[in-house]
Scaffold this motif. Sequence first.
Motif, PDB file in Angstrom:
ATOM      1  N   ASP A  87     -14.699  15.287   5.189  1.00 17.29           N
ATOM      2  CA  ASP A  87     -15.344  13.981   5.309  1.00 17.29           C
ATOM      3  C   ASP A  87     -16.778  14.137   4.820  1.00 17.29           C
ATOM      4  OD1 ASP A  87     -16.191  11.370   6.362  1.00 17.29           O
ATOM      5  OD2 ASP A  87     -14.387  11.485   7.589  1.00 17.29           O
ATOM      6  N   ILE A  88     -17.572  13.063   4.855  1.00 12.92           N
ATOM      7  CA  ILE A  88     -18.966  13.194   4.422  1.00 12.92           C
ATOM      8  C   ILE A  88     -19.728  14.108   5.372  1.00 12.92           C
ATOM      9  CG2 ILE A  88     -19.034  10.984   3.254  1.00 12.92           C
ATOM     10  CD1 ILE A  88     -20.541   9.895   5.738  1.00 12.92           C
TER      11      ILE A  88
ATOM     12  N   ASP B 196     -20.602  17.984  -0.659  1.00  9.99           N
ATOM     13  CA  ASP B 196     -21.236  17.734   0.643  1.00  9.99           C
ATOM     14  C   ASP B 196     -20.205  17.518   1.752  1.00  9.99           C
ATOM     15  OD1 ASP B 196     -20.764  15.413  -0.874  1.00  9.99           O
ATOM     16  OD2 ASP B 196     -22.073  14.212   0.361  1.00  9.99           O
ATOM     17  N   SER B 197     -18.935  17.484   1.405  1.00  6.12           N
ATOM     18  CA  SER B 197     -17.891  17.443   2.444  1.00  6.12           C
ATOM     19  C   SER B 197     -17.429  18.858   2.816  1.00  6.12           C
ATOM     20  CB  SER B 197     -16.694  16.601   1.978  1.00  6.12           C
ATOM     21  OG  SER B 197     -15.904  17.291   1.031  1.00  6.12           O
TER      22      SER B 197
ATOM     23  N   ARG C 139     -19.104  17.674  12.300  1.00  2.00           N
ATOM     24  CA  ARG C 139     -18.378  17.447  13.566  1.00  2.00           C
ATOM     25  C   ARG C 139     -17.045  18.184  13.577  1.00  2.00           C
ATOM     26  NH1 ARG C 139     -21.099  14.293  17.571  1.00  2.00           N
ATOM     27  NH2 ARG C 139     -23.013  14.061  16.376  1.00  2.00           N
ATOM     28  N   TYR C 140     -16.318  18.069  12.476  1.00  2.85           N
ATOM     29  CA  TYR C 140     -15.027  18.765  12.409  1.00  2.85           C
ATOM     30  C   TYR C 140     -15.238  20.275  12.502  1.00  2.85           C
ATOM     31  CZ  TYR C 140     -12.257  14.603  11.216  1.00  2.85           C
ATOM     32  OH  TYR C 140     -11.610  13.397  11.248  1.00  2.85           O
TER      33      TYR C 140
ATOM     34  N   ASN D 119     -22.300  14.634   7.721  1.00  2.00           N
ATOM     35  CA  ASN D 119     -22.470  14.760   9.175  1.00  2.00           C
ATOM     36  C   ASN D 119     -21.118  14.710   9.901  1.00  2.00           C
ATOM     37  OD1 ASN D 119     -22.091  11.960   8.771  1.00  2.00           O
ATOM     38  ND2 ASN D 119     -23.294  11.444  10.580  1.00  2.00           N
ATOM     39  N   THR D 120     -20.134  14.094   9.261  1.00  2.00           N
ATOM     40  CA  THR D 120     -18.802  14.044   9.868  1.00  2.00           C
ATOM     41  C   THR D 120     -18.081  15.383   9.698  1.00  2.00           C
ATOM     42  OG1 THR D 120     -18.736  11.694   9.393  1.00  2.00           O
ATOM     43  CG2 THR D 120     -16.661  12.722   9.969  1.00  2.00           C
TER      44      THR D 120
END
Lengths: 273, 273
Positions: free
Chosen positions: B99-100, B129-130, B106-107, B102-103
């Motif tokens: 994901d992008i 950036d992912s 999280r992962y 900051n997400t």
Amino acid sequence: MKIEDLIAQIHQKKSFLCVGLDTDLDKIPKHLLKEDDPIFAFNKAIIDATHAYCVAYKPNIAFYEAYGLQGWRSLERTMEYLNANHPEIFTIADAKRGDIGNTSTRYAKAFFETMDFDSITIAPYMGKDSVEPFLEFEDRHTILLALTSNQGAFDFQTKKVDGQELYKEVLSVSKMYKGSERLMYVVGATKATYLEDIRKIVPENFLLVPGVGAQGGSLQEVCKYGITKDVGLLVNSSRGILYASNELDFAEIAAKKAKEIQQEMEIELAKLK
Amino acid sequence: MKIEDLIAQIHQKKSFLCVGLDTDLDKIPKHLLKEDDPIFAFNKAIIDATHAYCVAYKPNIAFYEAYGLQGWRSLERTMEYLNANHPEIFTIADAKRGDIGNTSTRYAKAFFETMDFDSITIAPYMGKDSVEPFLEFEDRHTILLALTSNQGAFDFQTKKVDGQELYKEVLSVSKMYKGSERLMYVVGATKATYLEDIRKIVPENFLLVPGVGAQGGSLQEVCKYGITKDVGLLVNSSRGILYASNELDFAEIAAKKAKEIQQEMEIELAKLK
């Protein structure tokens, strides 16, 4: 949810706003942290305050997964609350999943059955047999990543394959998948002019547009190039609504922000008539 | 885990087998269903029986997610058991996230910190950036999908961008990412001859090879084209080991199957000397 019901809701609320529930314990108001389940308490307050101005909620699954079991519990409670109190609202699991056939079926069951989401975001890289298991579920929708709004989109998505950019190839190829009438697409609003080309390939499918607001897109631009006679757009805002205030008035301010976007959308919808 | 420790374990056990924990309540022996946590009970028995013959376990996250909170609890218990009893074994969250920025962070936290996995599989579609947020974690490894073993791989992965197939572009581009020394790649064994080309682009990175066994690849072919001086291969088997028997002797038969593969691997490793 049937697509007609989503469209009817859009016309009724004069809104095609999706509120992204990127709920972050570091950003929510401090007074909520003493609740048993702060994430759910925050989501409930946001839903109560904003549901009149939006047609969809999109929990970003990573934010819940990062908190382990507690996060999944908060997500389940949020979905139970939404489906019990606002069954007319379209729900999107922003999960960006995708795997081989029998594994994709598992993900589909997790989100469509166990959690009763109306839709899920899916990465296209693994192709047809990774996407079609999601398309088998009636009245559920699969939102395929096409052109994302991040810088990394230029690594692969905009490179040319068979003479057209990969994201266009994703649109063209996925149109042939079984159950493709249940496909929607993620298209980043930071590149609104690309929507003109995208509409040549998928003239009617709904597009989920992130990146309006905090990520900098313009609603007018998105509508200019992307709107269809049945609207065909869900425009997402997350941080610009959720974290407009982190004081006691956070829900009230969130409602105000959501209403502002709804009113802009009302103007755009009026142009359709 | 440091890559040197993985390599040392491979030489010590004379195995580069990864056992995929695709644990399915419909397929595990019926007598386990009366346990409090049948998924964990099955995994524990499989781990106890096979850990001498493998160097990695790979829970397929979809299988746990499909059972909701109960599934996540079983996954957490499995990881706690593995990390407490077999800390030398490399663990792979087969999650195919991405994901992008900051997400993705999280992962990464969900799997590297909350659950203490050594590695995670990631889809490359969203680009730099992912992926880079995963690469920031020291001694954790990011296994990028390159060429998968399913039919849908031909939809996009094998199409040419900038004159080379997309999966090769993924290899070439990702090599430039910050932290790329922590990258491994998924390469389907059903196309073992492609490994020759892949090794020209990534001569040293570890490759996670699914599809040996039930999906039909040949270990000898994979080694012929893919092995490096430091081995550089993890070859996965899931169903062929887990479900070789669904009677009372399931763990014993699983051990037998794992040992058979280990012995084939020992022959291949001997050729390196």
